[in-house]
Design an enzyme around this catalytic site. Structure first.
Site, PDB file in Angstrom:
ATOM      1  N   ARG A  18       0.803  -1.170  -0.045  1.00 21.07           N
ATOM      2  CA  ARG A  18       0.110  -0.019  -0.152  1.00 21.07           C
ATOM      3  C   ARG A  18       0.705   1.187   0.053  1.00 21.07           C
ATOM      4  O   ARG A  18       1.575   1.672   0.930  1.00 21.07           O
ATOM      5  CB  ARG A  18      -1.009  -0.080   1.197  1.00 21.07           C
ATOM      6  CG  ARG A  18      -1.842   0.975   1.439  1.00 21.07           C
ATOM      7  CD  ARG A  18      -2.444   1.007   2.862  1.00 21.07           C
ATOM      8  NE  ARG A  18      -1.620   1.891   3.648  1.00 21.07           N
ATOM      9  CZ  ARG A  18      -1.610   1.731   5.104  1.00 21.07           C
ATOM     10  NH1 ARG A  18      -2.352   0.929   5.377  1.00 21.07           N
ATOM     11  NH2 ARG A  18      -0.853   2.501   5.770  1.00 21.07           N
ATOM     12  N   HIS A  67      -2.956   4.720   5.044  1.00 21.39           N
ATOM     13  CA  HIS A  67      -4.260   4.021   5.075  1.00 21.39           C
ATOM     14  C   HIS A  67      -5.620   4.789   4.809  1.00 21.39           C
ATOM     15  O   HIS A  67      -6.308   4.218   4.008  1.00 21.39           O
ATOM     16  CB  HIS A  67      -4.461   3.796   6.608  1.00 21.39           C
ATOM     17  CG  HIS A  67      -5.984   3.370   7.033  1.00 21.39           C
ATOM     18  ND1 HIS A  67      -6.351   1.912   6.480  1.00 21.39           N
ATOM     19  CD2 HIS A  67      -6.858   3.900   7.684  1.00 21.39           C
ATOM     20  CE1 HIS A  67      -7.717   2.005   6.867  1.00 21.39           C
ATOM     21  NE2 HIS A  67      -8.010   2.948   7.437  1.00 21.39           N
ATOM     22  N   TYR A  70       4.737   5.336  11.203  1.00 22.72           N
ATOM     23  CA  TYR A  70       5.000   3.877  11.482  1.00 22.72           C
ATOM     24  C   TYR A  70       5.855   3.275  10.331  1.00 22.72           C
ATOM     25  O   TYR A  70       5.953   2.054  10.518  1.00 22.72           O
ATOM     26  CB  TYR A  70       3.493   3.092  11.528  1.00 22.72           C
ATOM     27  CG  TYR A  70       2.513   3.240  10.804  1.00 22.72           C
ATOM     28  CD1 TYR A  70       1.539   4.416  10.692  1.00 22.72           C
ATOM     29  CD2 TYR A  70       2.700   2.648   9.456  1.00 22.72           C
ATOM     30  CE1 TYR A  70       0.218   4.423  10.010  1.00 22.72           C
ATOM     31  CE2 TYR A  70       1.631   2.792   8.577  1.00 22.72           C
ATOM     32  CZ  TYR A  70       0.727   3.629   8.619  1.00 22.72           C
ATOM     33  OH  TYR A  70      -0.323   3.789   7.740  1.00 22.72           O
TER      34      TYR A  70
END
Lengths: 336, 326
Positions: free
Chosen positions: A250, A254, A263
């Site tokens: 990805r 998100h 992160y």
């Protein structure tokens, strides 16, 4: 590029026109997705959730299925998938602007919650993996009514930890149902990386449910096409489900509400951006003599025009009436 | 008219609906052999194991797969072996079944029926006696029924199967063999959303559902000898509540007792009480009373605790008398 590679799509039964069309859908999904970010960042829409980096697998899988026949239960990043099975750019834009005419939910749900009954796209929700047992239910209906369709469901790697994944797989395995489970393993469940989500192999979990699990490079469109097509044939032969783990990355956060650099590192993202499946597929087409820079520019231009028109249309389209809030809780008198 | 048990009424409703419509099927744990309660007894012999489907022991899948099949156009009747075990399926029922029509703006619907045997029968203890209806009560998009006698049990199950939306069918286990009644041979339904006056009376009104309706009727019978005339309303459908019938029953006597086996706090009775208070305050001649299961997790296994916990004709009679004398 070797001769064998050049003709891979033909070996798989795909015509030159079809692979070019596949690329068209990938680019459409990519450009829609980028538009989503722009609209959100400019304050025109509230939210966007992205599928950038996952289009190759999405479009390829859709290509291996049969429109108008199979049932689709895509998850919220599947723009490439829904566009390929027939949703229009305008319909996606109506959804991000939450307008009355949005066929997904009439402006009720957040974007990415697809639904389109005429296209056999089954309504989805935000709690992840609930659609897996639903897909099994469609497959059960196919078996009970002796219909020759399959159901196809996608979900992320985080989803494969939910009870509904395991319960759905087990049910489908026991009853040998015509369902294809495709995990779009994009390495992150929001901010939690795969190694903190899953200790073993997602694909290998299928063995425990009595059907094949296939791990495939999700950035390799033709490979994804091949495995989904095979899974569909197995299902129609009455041999039951297949679990496909399409491995990808990805590239964006998100959602527009997420700062992914909390992160993961920029370097990691850049490294994976370099492996993006979309330019790889473009390169394949170019190598096969099916695509050129001129065609690319022309296509990008026409998608942009389509996007602009759809954006303008959706932005100007009316919102639902406030009192429509009260409608469709239950079937209405005289209606369904 | 034949006199049959509540359990036979449920079984007959499933049988007749499966005969009527090929898309109706039953699924759940152990349903093939007839189910642990015998509700599906004989159905597999008649309809085959595909339409009376033994599923893996996994409630979320039982509900979720039924939801998928229902969206396709099938008419699944999903059995939760005990209502106490419905919780793993709660996400599928509340987040999915209830919202499918609304969230898709009427594009999709989900005509699933979930049967949930609930309530205490004696010796069931925690996890085999609970009343979980209040967990689902107040979730828009769901319909909830809870019949108290064989006639309603059959008619409501048929209505549930034919309904275009998801219906939770709460069947009280203590009614299964203990409650019998006349049920017509010919096809009929009991409409969802309609309460029923089970006894006409002029002094006090009892509003209830499920097994406690039967207790209230027996109590009313005995109190009649004491000169107390009780009006008994059976809700039959918990969602949507039959507001009109509730208000009519309450205003008839001005004294209302609400009775259910489920916990008092947050139970269906709280909403019924609020409805009456909102609309009829000045027609009341006494505070609205509730007699319910105590606010403890569930009934205990041992007989003394069980007796303490459970409602009975005597306990209801006492509460009715108190209300009549107010």
């Amino acid at each position: 590029m070797s001769i064998g590679q050049i003709y891979k799509h033909r070996q798989l039964g795909l015509t030159d026109a079809q692979v070019v069309e596949m690329y068209t859908y990938m680019l459409k999904a990519r450009m829609f997705d980028e538009r989503g970010f722009v609209l959100q960042r400019s304050g025109k829409i509230a939210f966007h959730v992205s599928g950038i980096g996952q289009e190759t697998a999405q479009v390829a899988a859709a290509y291996a299925l049969q429109k108008g026949k199979d049932y689709f239960l895509p998850y919220y990043r599947d723009y490439g998938f829904v566009l390929t099975v027939g949703m229009t750019m305008k319909e996606l834009l109506l959804s991000v602007f939450a307008k009355a005419e949005d066929p997904n939910s009439g402006g009720r749900q957040m974007p990415g919650h697809f639904s389109h009954k005429k296209l056999n796209i089954v309504t989805g929700s935000s709690p992840v993996t609930t659609q897996v047992p639903h897909a099994v239910g469609f497959a059960l209906a196919a078996k009970m009514q002796r219909k020759d369709f399959v159901s196809f469901v996608t979900f992320g790697d985080g989803s494969s930890n939910q009870g509904d994944f395991h319960e759905g797989c087990n049910f489908a395995g026991v009853h040998k149902l015509p369902v294809i489970f495709m995990c779009e393993n994009n390495q992150y469940a929001i901010s939690v990386p795969l190694h903190k989500q899953t200790a073993g192999s997602i694909a290998e979990r299928a063995a425990g449910y009595g059907f094949p699990g296939v791990k495939v490079d999700g950035r390799d469109a033709l490979e994804v096409y091949r495995v989904v097509k095979e899974a569909r044939e197995r299902a129609l032969r009455g041999e039951g489900p297949t679990l496909i783990e399409a491995v990808m990355y990805r590239i964006p956060p998100h959602s527009t509400s997420d700062n992914d650099l909390l992160y993961r590192t920029k370097e990691e993202v850049e490294e994976n951006r370099a492996k993006d499946g979309l330019p790889v597929f473009r390169q394949y087409l170019t190598g096969a003599g099916l695509w050129s820079d001129e065609q690319e520019a022309e296509l990008a231009e026409s998608i942009k025009a389509e996007l602009n028109e759809a954006t303008q249309y959706a932005e100007q389209a009316p919102f639902p009436l406030p009192e429509d809030t009260l409608r469709h809780v239950y079937a209405e008198e005289g209606g369904r | 008219m034949a006199v049959i048990t509540y359990l036979e009424a449920i079984r007959t409703a499933m049988k007749e609906e499966m005969e009527r419509d090929e898309s109706v099927f039953v699924l759940g744990e152990d349903v093939g052999k007839g189910g642990v309660m015998n509700a599906t007894k004989g159905l597999r012999d008649q309809f085959g194991e595909e339409r009376v489907m033994d599923t893996p022991l996994a409630e979320s899948a039982i509900a979720g797969v039924a939801i998928g099949a229902a969206m396709y156009g099938m008419k699944p009747i999903a059995e939760m072996q005990y209502a106490d075990f419905i919780f793993p399926a709660t996400n599928q029922i509340i987040s999915e079944a209830a919202l499918i029509r609304y969230r898709s703006n009427n594009d999709w619907n989900c005509p699933v029926v979930v049967r949930a045997p609930y309530g205490a029968t004696g010796g069931g203890a925690l996890y085999h006696s609970q009343c979980p209806e209040s967990v689902f009560f107040g979730i828009p998009g769901l319909k909830i029924v809870a019949p108290s006698n064989p006639y309603d049990a059959k008619g409501l199950l048929k209505a549930a199967v034919r309904d275009a939306d998801p219906v939770l069918y709460f069947e009280h286990k203590k009614c299964y063999l203990g409650i019998t009644g006349e049920v017509p041979e010919e096809d009929y339904i009991v409409p969802i959303g309609k309460a029923d006056v089970k006894r006409e009376g002029t002094d006090i009104t009892v509003i209830s559902y499920g097994i406690t309706v039967q207790y209230a009727l027996r109590a009313a019978e005995e109190l009649a000898a004491e000169g107390i005339s009780a009006h008994v309303l059976d809700l039959r459908t918990l969602q949507p509540l039959d507001k009109e019938a509730i208000l009519a029953a309450a205003s008839k006597t001005g004294k209302v007792l609400i009775v259910h086996e489920d916990n008092k706090t947050g139970g269906v009775g709280a909403e019924v009480s609020a409805l009456i208070a909102e609309e009829l305050l000045f027609e009341l001649d006494a505070p609205i009373m509730r007699l319910c299961g105590p606010d403890v997790p569930a009934v205990g296994m041992n007989p003394p605790m069980e007796k303490f916990f459970l409602l009975s004709t005597d306990k209801i009679m006492e509460a009715m008398r108190k209300l009549a004398l107010f």
